[in-house]
Write a protein that holds these residues in place. Structure first.
Motif, PDB file in Angstrom:
ATOM      1  N   SER A  13      44.553  40.657  39.331  1.00 37.24           N
ATOM      2  CA  SER A  13      43.877  40.219  38.107  1.00 37.24           C
ATOM      3  C   SER A  13      42.525  40.907  37.972  1.00 37.24           C
ATOM      4  O   SER A  13      41.919  41.298  38.976  1.00 37.24           O
ATOM      5  N   GLU A  15      39.844  39.455  37.352  1.00 41.17           N
ATOM      6  CA  GLU A  15      38.882  38.574  38.021  1.00 41.17           C
ATOM      7  C   GLU A  15      38.736  38.937  39.495  1.00 41.17           C
ATOM      8  O   GLU A  15      37.623  38.993  40.030  1.00 41.17           O
ATOM      9  N   LYS A  16      39.872  39.191  40.163  1.00 38.96           N
ATOM     10  CA  LYS A  16      39.821  39.548  41.587  1.00 38.96           C
ATOM     11  C   LYS A  16      39.190  40.920  41.787  1.00 38.96           C
ATOM     12  O   LYS A  16      38.405  41.126  42.712  1.00 38.96           O
ATOM     13  N   TYR A  18      37.036  42.416  39.752  1.00 40.38           N
ATOM     14  CA  TYR A  18      35.617  42.271  39.414  1.00 40.38           C
ATOM     15  C   TYR A  18      34.833  41.728  40.611  1.00 40.38           C
ATOM     16  O   TYR A  18      33.737  42.206  40.906  1.00 40.38           O
ATOM     17  N   GLU A  19      35.405  40.775  41.312  1.00 43.41           N
ATOM     18  CA  GLU A  19      34.741  40.206  42.497  1.00 43.41           C
ATOM     19  C   GLU A  19      34.517  41.267  43.568  1.00 43.41           C
ATOM     20  O   GLU A  19      33.467  41.305  44.208  1.00 43.41           O
ATOM     21  N   PRO A  63      31.780  40.435  32.653  1.00 48.84           N
ATOM     22  CA  PRO A  63      32.729  39.856  33.595  1.00 48.84           C
ATOM     23  C   PRO A  63      34.181  40.229  33.289  1.00 48.84           C
ATOM     24  O   PRO A  63      34.647  40.122  32.156  1.00 48.84           O
ATOM     25  N   ASN A  64      34.834  40.719  34.350  1.00 41.99           N
ATOM     26  CA  ASN A  64      36.253  41.065  34.338  1.00 41.99           C
ATOM     27  C   ASN A  64      36.598  42.243  33.427  1.00 41.99           C
ATOM     28  O   ASN A  64      37.772  42.506  33.171  1.00 41.99           O
TER      29      ASN A  64
END
Length: 146
Positions: A13, A15-16, A18-19, A63-64
């Protein structure tokens, strides 16, 4: 001005991903195991390879979707005023990471070396997300014998 440009599809994803682009722990899983300072816009990230290495100022975060840094250290000299950008784009079952290292003063042997190493580290990012284990420095793939 010259530019390094790569793209890799990752089964993860945004999100992952981006982290792993915005935290010390995340960055240490795929680029180098010695990182400090990752954070919000204005943060200075110190990337170290056997004690030396580049510093980057975080200049933009969406973000993301987008991570952007500007070189803010003195080492290496060829990276002065360069920028790094990671764009994230979801397509079906994968997220594409479009990477740019721009504003190089000239195309050189060092730029060619860095282009290959960026490809190595982007594949390390892919491995970290898809298998759980990347190959950050000093366990990365070496591309020469020096």
């Amino acid at each position: 001005m010259a530019e390094i440009n790569h793209q890799v599809g990752i089964k993860a994803s945004p999100e992952k991903i981006y982290e792993l682009l915005t935290t010390d722990l995340g960055l240490s899983q795929w680029w180098t195991n010695d990182i400090s300072g990752a954070g919000e816009v204005g943060s200075i990230i110190q990337f170290r390879f056997n004690g030396g290495g580049p510093d980057f100022s975080v200049t933009k975060l969406i973000p993301n979707k987008l991570v952007k840094w500007e070189h803010s250290g003195a080492v290496p000299d060829a990276w002065m005023d360069t920028e790094i950008e990671f764009q994230l784009r979801v397509e079906e079952t994968q997220t594409f990471v479009r990477f740019k290292h721009s504003n190089w003063k000239e195309s050189s042997d060092f730029m060619a070396h860095c282009s290959t190493k960026w490809a190595v580290f982007l594949l390390s990012l892919k491995e970290a997300l898809e298998s759980g284990t990347g190959k950050p420095f000093p366990n990365d793939i070496h591309i020469d014998h020096s």
